[in-house]
Structures are given as structure tokens and as C-alpha cells.
Enzyme design. Sequence first.
Site, PDB file in Angstrom:
ATOM      1  N   LYS A 211     -95.534  58.524  54.786  1.00 25.18           N
ATOM      2  CA  LYS A 211     -94.989  59.354  53.706  1.00 25.18           C
ATOM      3  C   LYS A 211     -95.281  58.735  52.345  1.00 25.18           C
ATOM      4  O   LYS A 211     -95.549  59.422  51.374  1.00 25.18           O
ATOM      5  CB  LYS A 211     -93.485  59.520  53.879  1.00 25.18           C
ATOM      6  CG  LYS A 211     -93.104  60.493  54.965  1.00 25.18           C
ATOM      7  CD  LYS A 211     -91.607  60.772  54.906  1.00 25.18           C
ATOM      8  CE  LYS A 211     -91.250  61.908  55.852  1.00 25.18           C
ATOM      9  NZ  LYS A 211     -89.816  62.223  55.798  1.00 25.18           N
TER      10      LYS A 211
ATOM     11  N   CYS B 291    -102.262  62.960  64.508  1.00 25.39           N
ATOM     12  CA  CYS B 291    -101.851  61.589  64.211  1.00 25.39           C
ATOM     13  C   CYS B 291    -101.899  61.513  62.698  1.00 25.39           C
ATOM     14  O   CYS B 291    -101.263  62.340  62.048  1.00 25.39           O
ATOM     15  CB  CYS B 291    -102.757  60.587  64.906  1.00 25.39           C
ATOM     16  SG  CYS B 291    -104.516  60.908  64.706  1.00 25.39           S
TER      17      CYS B 291
END
EC number: 3.1.3.95
Lengths: 625, 640
Positions: A305, A391
Site C-alpha cells: 500500500k 500478486c
Amino acid sequence: MDKHNSSELLNSDFPLSKNASSDSLDSDSKSSSLNSKHGQDSSHVLGDIQLLDGEKVMGVARDVTYLCPYSGPSRGVLKVTNYQIHFRPTEATSFQTTLSVPLGVVSRIEKVGGASSKGENSYGIEVFCKDMRNLRFAHKQENHSRRGIFEKLQQLAFPLSHRLPMFAFSYSESFPEDGWNVYEPIAELRRMGVNNDMWRITRINDKYEICDSYPSVWAVPAAANDDLLRSVAAFRSRGRIPVLAWIHPSSQATITRCSQPLVGVSGKRSREDERYIQLIMDANAQAHKLFIMDARPSANAIANKAKGGGYESEDAYQNAELVFLDIHNIHVMRESLRKLKELCFPQIDQTRWFSGIEASCWLKHIKCILAGAVRIVDKVENHKTSVLVHCSDGWDRTAQLTALAMLMLDPYYRTLRGFQVLIEKEWLSFGHKFQLRIGHGDERHSDADRSPVFVQWVDCVWQLQQQFPTAFEFTERLLITVVDHLYSCRFGTFLFNTERERVKEELKTKTTSLWSYINSRQNLYLNPLYWGPSSFTNSPPSQHTRPQMVLVPVASLRIIKLWKALYCRWNPTMRQQDPIYQRTRELVALRAQLEAAAAAAAGDHAARQHRLGLTPPRVASPHHV
Amino acid sequence: MGFLRAGEVIVGAAHSVVLLAPLSERDRGRFGSLFVTNYKLSFVPMDGSDDDYPGQRNHLVGVHDVPLTGVGALWQTDGGPARRRRLQPRSDVPAKLKGLQVVCKNMKVLTFNFANSPIGSGRKVAMTLLHHSFPKRHHLLFAFEYREPYYPTLPPDMNMFQRPGDWKRELERCECPHWRITCINGTSDGFMLTAGETLIVPKSVLDCNLIESARHFRSGRVPVWVWGRREGAALLRSGELLPTDQAPTAESVLLEQVRRSHPKLSPPHVIYPCGNPFTAPPPSCLPPLGSLHAAYNKLVELCTPTTLSAFWMQDSQYYSILDSCRWLRYVSSCISFADEAASHLENNITVVLQEGDGVDYSAVVSSLTQLLVDESCRSLSGFQSLIQKEWLALGHPFCDRFGLPPPGKESPGAPPRPAPVFLLFLDCCWQLQRQFPSSFQFSETYLTTLWDCVHNHVFDTFLFNCPRDRELAVSNKFIERPLWDWEEQFSENDIALFYNPLYVALKTPTPTQKMAKTDRPLRRLQPCTSVAAMELWSQCYERWLTPLDVPRSGHVHYHLHHAGLLRQIHKLSERVSSLSIMSRECNGSESPTSCPPLVSRFYPFSSRGDDAARALDDMQLTLIDASDLLDSQSLLNAPD
């Protein structure tokens, strides 16, 4: 090579000695498939070296000693061509025969010792290879005897770093079949029944403008228009939007693949992406739910993130369930294989063999990947629920998972040809970065982008083969050959990173496909134990003759084994001694012979009786009584 | 329960018992009754019989039965599978016994729950089991009660090594004229009390010399011949030297006689599997029996998790547990000693194995060596003959090693040392089978079955410490019942699975070749001896672990596939010959394709049982040896 082979297959004697032929010729360090030829006649034998079409000798060093870790030093001549390192001992013994190593496997080359180094064989060159071995050569300590060959080696092993062409562009052998035609994306989608009501084929990426690492042809939900695809691409890392990998023939549950969403620290959302995911879910009428399998460990997903990536929040994506599969990244895998190499090469440390396997974690990673693929298979097959896999970028772990799950779900991919299609589709067309991960012809050996992701997947395939010995049309030998030519740079197949680059470099016209080579010698790779769909075409369908459609392996370390035929292949003491397939092939050949004889005898009979004008007697044949 | 054998009586029972499903928590299982007889432990499920169980069926013990000597350990549990405390033989059992766990010597685990049983019946049955599974006296074993008459059906080519004539046959088979048979050990002058009456020694040595020298060897174990080549090299076994002053002299005198028995007079090579007591032990030498037993206990622990969570816990550190149990290291050592011995024999050098009492590791290494160098030992009856010779005639103390009470009234001076030496041997055989899939006539299933049956004490084969004890028992009306009559226990179909369909026997030389005076080179198997090449014998140790027992997986499919292939070949060749000889048209072309078998990994020991192997009838196997067919030259021209 071929001569060797045929004798190997029909040799009725027992291979009682360690030097006897082995089933997997590729595991033989001395005669690896790498320098094998399609046909004996098409090769040039130049002096004492066998050259491929387009191969030239570029450098020669005499009076070199090859320090074999198993059979000891042997003196001979070292040659380097634009394809291989070739060493021929002056006196060939049964222990030390010719050594031939494609330059593509070379990872780095170093000088060992200096002009003043003491001790025998202390001055020379060491070649570190990508295929789990190192080669040591010793030179005479005078007149800089190693300089010439060292420089030649550097240049030829790393053409990319020296602005030279790869050998694949010089290699000119021709084969009966063009392997570049093995994979036709449209044909493969048609095989799965696309287009249909729910999925359509789109050429929106024809110029590779939406996503430069994706193929030109995609299958997407029929309800998603091109504008929606563009907006979704903007929200997915590198534009790798969810597209179809596989669709279940009866339930219509799908496996789709993509990269991570660009959520970032602020938790951004994209209505379009959410709608698009909903469309994928709706395309499967059987379930009102979608599983998003994030291949990463959750900690890594969260950490992403900070770099603008992240994962789908279940709040934003209604009816989607997020699962982390806990597979580690490319750096962890690289380190794991490095530890394994230490354990296997050159000598096997007997006292810490098992603890060494544990410490390398290699099998644990394999277990994790297999377990992840099994979860996907379980959702798709048993729960008829679609699964979305990603992924971070969706070209490493994602490819491992989707390709493995497809192999378990669809027997087509377990055929020799289907397997080639699978690699072409899930790995090559969807942009697994082979160039970066393998580092073809690139001297930066410590580049952080290198990683054995593809080899690890091949290992997983081998594990499946081990668990289900009759489910695959091909044997482990094919897998080893694929791994060999992953590095060799003799074929164009594994060069470059993306379909876009391959099209731009005109690979299909300028190089040969690995599949041309493999399909020209199929019988070397066929599994005589195979019970596939094709073996049942004659027999009436019944519950028992139905080939196993879905393989569900056990992801337990009790069953997952170290692939010694690959990782310990250079160690002559570790070779398989009495290959099971040799005898099977003999039996299969015998059966074919008898079938022919029976048919011929029956034919004779019918003819004779016809001549005599007799009607066939109404007597049951003896074995029907 | 089914029916009782002649002489079998029920000694305890508990009803409304739950047999928990393997590796389950206490939520899944089967209701039934638990019986203990003087022969076996038997669980009879209430929900009907297991008549349709597709795997191997034993005529003597049912699917849920365990012969009492097969019981390894008993645990008291809280009713579930996990929390437990070991119950010691001849100790008390707590009044409120909620559950009982039986860990068998073949690593099968049975967990019983008594929550629904009448109060106290659990305790009673546990007490009975504890009492009868670990009897104090040898003659209390069921074999002494079993009154069924015995009808031998042994294969004619099997050698039992019981009479001097048997040894003579062996000596003639090996064509070793420089050795002689002595029966001195059967007389009152016998010096090697744990071996049979017949010994084979150098021709030049006198019986009185043997008697004299025996005082310097442990257990009187002077070097005796067990195998030889026509070219002169022989294999001998002996015990360690005792630390007496004259011992080295006595040894060298005997070794000199051994040298003279070699036509080329080459001196013998001595191998010390446990290290030479006079020098530092090499790192690869085999451990004391206690350590081997400890290794085995760790192996049992690794292979008998009782819950799924324990199973997965072990899985996460599987390789370090495997490493710490050292079992495979010992397996690899045995094979490398055998490989060393075989290479000396290949070079026509006589080998003497010298170890402890000469009955444990020397038996392992000696048998393995013969498997490597003598192909006749690799046939099924050759293998059984080998066991008769090396393990029974030469007196491996099976009672002591299996933890059975020793025969005879008085207990001997040294306490018996239990150790799974024979299992170590079977494991090594399995590794060799794995490495040479077409060299052995018997299959993995045969070896596993053999290990199961070793603990079935109806048979006398593995019930005694030495031939003398057996003879003594026989003179007291004990009925001998060799294990090798497999039809006593198994159906034809089950026995068919004992045969390896890939087996190719080497050509036996024709009589003219036999007469030839030239030396024949020894064709031996060269195994890989590295620890890295060893694998865990999954079928034997892990077959009760249901999560691994996946349909259509596993090595068993090689077996079934090849058996099917052989069957087709047989049918086709029949058809070809019928067509050419009987001049009759064949009715249509019956497609020879047969179905893939639907069995799971541990077939025929699969505990899944239910759906797995119904389709097998078609695969059911015939004992066809295709080696003759394969002989045909035409095959050489066949396409590959």
C-alpha cells in the site's frame, strides 16, 4: 546422440554400472540434451567438436585442466563457440568424457588465483552456472595463458552486455514442424468455448497500448465494454486488468488473473474496477460469490500500500472474499535455491542432508504454491465459484498459481502439446519477465530481478507428475529439457520479457521455437504409463474409464520430494540406476508387435477362408469360451 | 466377531465402543464391540461387516483385528485421540478409563472411546489386553495353543536350511568345493549355541580346532561360510573377538584356513559393520542396538500422529524430524557396507563380516550383499530361502529383538535387547527395490505384508531366538507353521500383488556355459549408498495416514499399469498362437485397452476402503512373466 538413445531404449541388458545409460539422458552431465542434435546428419563435426547449424568456434585454449569435482582433474583442450563452452580431454576415460555447456547457462566468470599463486591447478577460471553447477578450469601459470579465453568467454557468454546478438538469432537448424504455431490464442479460447454468452474476445490491446506486458488478445466478460476496460486498466498496477485464464467447461466458473489494485495508503477505490469484478462474478451463474486469491503473505500485501498498491477491501468489493496464499517474493525464492545449490553441489553433505533440505525452505515454498493452487482448484471445481488471482504485478506468483491450477483442472494441459500451450499462454503471453528473471546474456549476475520463479513452477509440475504417475502424457525428461533450454539461448522461446517485445524483434521469423525441436522428437518425452483421454477413444465410456479430470495433490512434505534428477544431476553417484520407463517401453513395444501380429494373422485367415469359399465357422474363439 | 481359531478363546469384551476414524477428533467413528482373545484384538463394527473392503484381506485377522503380538504400545486417553498416558505392562489401569489407544508395531493406530460403554467395561478390556499382549512366558503365546493341523504348501525351490542336506544343496548351488559341512554344532560339543546344527567351514579346518577357537569369539561365533562364488571368493559371518590374549592368534589361524579355501589363495577382507573394537570406529559404522531402537521409536512417533493438527504440525518440520531420527542414515550405512562387501566379492576377494554376537547387523549386511551379487536371492522363494539361511538358521534372536518373552523357563543373564534389526533389513531391501525396479521378483507390497505378518504369532518363523529353541518346542508337540505358506492367509489375488510385473530374471547359464572353465564375471547391482538417495518407506510406515491416501496417486500405479500390460500381452500372444495353430477365425478384434485402476496411494493397504478400488477386478492380476516373451530378438527391431 540419437544413436545413444535408441540403444538406451532397446537395451535389454541391465544397466549394472554407474556409467550405464539412464532413462533421462538429460540428467547425464556428460551428454546433456543441450548439445544434442535433431539429426546426426545435419550437424557439422569440425575436428573434434560437434557444431550446431550457425555455430562457430571463436576461441581455443590448449593445455587446460578441467577440475571435475567428481572424477578429478583432466587435461585437454578448451574451446569456446558462440553457443557453448566445449572441453575435450586429451585422453578420454570412462570417467571424464567431453564437456559441453551452453554459454546461456553461465551466470558469471571469474579468474581464480594469480600468476604467483602456489599449488597445482590454482591458476585459472571458474564459471558459475545457472543450472546448479560450477566449472573450474586450470591454466598454465605462464604468459597470461588464460587471458585470451577469459575475454572471449566474457564476450560470448554475455552478448547483451557487449552489444552482440544472441545465439538464437544465428541458429539456423530447420525442423519439420514450426513450433511457433503451437499456440494460437483464439484457437485456445475457442477450445474453452469462448466466445459465449458471458465472455468475449477483445483485441483492444492489439497495439499493446492498454497494457504493454499483456498479450494482444484477451477474453473479458461480455458485458464489459471497451471504455470500462480502459478505466479498470488505470486502477490496476501496470494496466494488468483481470482477464480470463480458464473457464470450467460445465459450471462456467472461471480463473481470471490480474495485478494488484492501486489502492495506496489512502485506500482509493474505483467504481469501474468494482463493477468489472462484479461482472466477472455475474458471468458465473452458479455462484454469488467470488474468491480473490492474493498470492502474497498479507504483510507484504499491506506493505505494498505504501508503494501505491495493495489489495481489494471486502467492503468495496461486495460478495468477494479475499484470501492470502502466503507465497513469498522472488528474492526469498532466489535465496532458497541458492541454499539448495550449496547443499547439492558439488558434494552432498551426508550428515546434514535432511536438515539442509529443511533449512533451504525450498520444499516448503513448493508446498505453499501447491497448496495455493489446490485452494483455487477446490473453489472452482467443488464450489463452482470463480476465482481471481493476483500478486503484486501478476507475472510471477500469479502465473505459477494459474498455470498450476489449470494443469490440475484440465487434462488437456497434461498432454505434450497442451503443456506447450500452457507455457505459451500463462507464462509467455502474459508477460512473465523471462529476460529479467533469467538474465539471458547479461553479465549483471547479482541483479535483484533474477529469480527462479519459472523453475520453481516446473518443480511443482514435477511434483504433480510424481503424485499422479499416469496423469501426464509426458515424462520428467520433457521438464528437464524445458529447464535446460530456458537458459541455453538456442531457441527464441524464452527470450525477452513480453509478447510486445517478441513481436517487435520478429522472434517468430528470426529464431527457432523450442517446440519445433521438442515436437520433432516427441517419442523421447512420451510417458508410456499415460492414461489420458486419447487412450479411451475405443472403449465404451463408463465410470471407470473416464480419465481423471481433476488432480488434487497432497501438499504435504511427506509426499513432496526433492527433485534430485534436476538439482543433483551433475553428481554421478545420484543417478537413477534402473529406469522404470525403459522396461515399460519394451513392454508397450511388445504389445504393439503382438497386436500387429494378431491383426495380420486374422487377416491371413480371413483371406484364406475367403479363397476357399467357406463361411466363417460359428465357433467362439477359444478365449471367449 | 467372525469365528475363533481352534484353541482361541475370548478373554475380554466391551460393547458400545466407538472406534474413532483415523486422525479425526472425537467426532467421527464407528460403533461396535471390542473383543480380546488369546490370539487377537478384534473390533466388530455394528454397522455391518467390511465384506466389501477392496484391499488386502487376511484370512486369519480381519480388517479391524490386531494379533496380540502386533500390539506395540497401549495408551490411556481421555476419550479423544490426543491427550494420552502410556500404560505399562503389568501395571494397574485407572478405574475410570475413558479411552484406549493401541499403537501397533506396524504403525497402525486404533483409538477407542468408552464413553457409551457400560461402566467399568473399558477398564476391564484394557486390563485383559495389557495382560495378554505382553505375556511373561514364551509358552503363553497363542502359537502354543493353536491346534489347527499344518499342511505344507511351500514352493519346491525354497530352501529351509534346517537339515544338513539343505546346506549341502546350497554349497552345490554355489559350486564351492573348498568348503565342507560340519555337524559338530549339533552334538554335545556344540560351541555356537545360537546357530543350527549345520555349519560350513573351510575344508582344511578340523572340528577340534573350531571348538578350540570358538572360545575366543563372542557367542562362539567363529567365521562360517554363508555364500560363495565358483571363482573362489566367499562370504563369511563371525562374531567379535573376545578380549582374551590368544584371541588374535585364534582369529588369524582361522583366517589363514579361510585363505586356503580360496583357489587363488587370496587373503580375506574383514568388514566391521559396528567398527573394529581395536581401532576407532569409522563415522559410517552402525550404532549399538539401543540407539537403533531409539531411532525406531522416533520414526514411530513421526509416522503415528493421532490428530490432523498433529499431522500438519509435523509436516512443517518434517525434514528436521526425519534428520533427528537418523533411521535413514542407518539404512544408508547398511547398504554401503553391503556395497563394499559386494565390490570385494566382485573382485574375487573373500569377505568376513565381524560384528557383536554375529547375529544382528552381520545378518543385515550379509543378506543385502547376497541380494546385490546373487540374482537367485531376488526371486521370491530365493528371498525366503535367504531369510531362512541368514536369519533363522544362523539364529537372529527374534524374540529378544521383538520384545517377546524369551523361550525357556529361566531368564538369561543379560536382559533382552529389543531392536528392529529385521525391519532395518526389510527397509534396505525396499530401497534396493526402488533403485532397481525390475531386478526383484517380489514387490513392495510383499515386503510390507511380510513386516505385518512377522507379528502374527500363529506362525513359528519369527517366534524363536534360535533353531535349538524351536526344536525344543517341537519336541513338546509344538506345531511348526512357516509363514511362507502365503495361501494360509491370503487369496490368490492378494498374493498376485506380491509379484513385481517388471521383474526380468537374468538368464541362467546353459549347461554348456556352466561347464566352461573360464571365470564368469560377477554381475552385481551397484546401489547408490548416499543418504540423499534414501527415502522413507511410505507404504509401510505412512499407509494409515489418511490425508496422504489420495485416489490415483502413488507408486502403486506403476505396479498396476505394468500388471495390466502383461495381462494384455499374455492375451495377445495367446490369440496369435491360437490363430496360427488352431486355424480358426478370431471373433472381431477385442480391444485390449483396459481401464486405469481407481485405487489410492496405499492400495492394497488403503484405509479409505470405501470407494477406492472397486474397479480392480479387471486389473486382477495374473502371474505372467513376460521375460520369456521379451526375449525375442524381434523386439530389438521394434520402434521405441
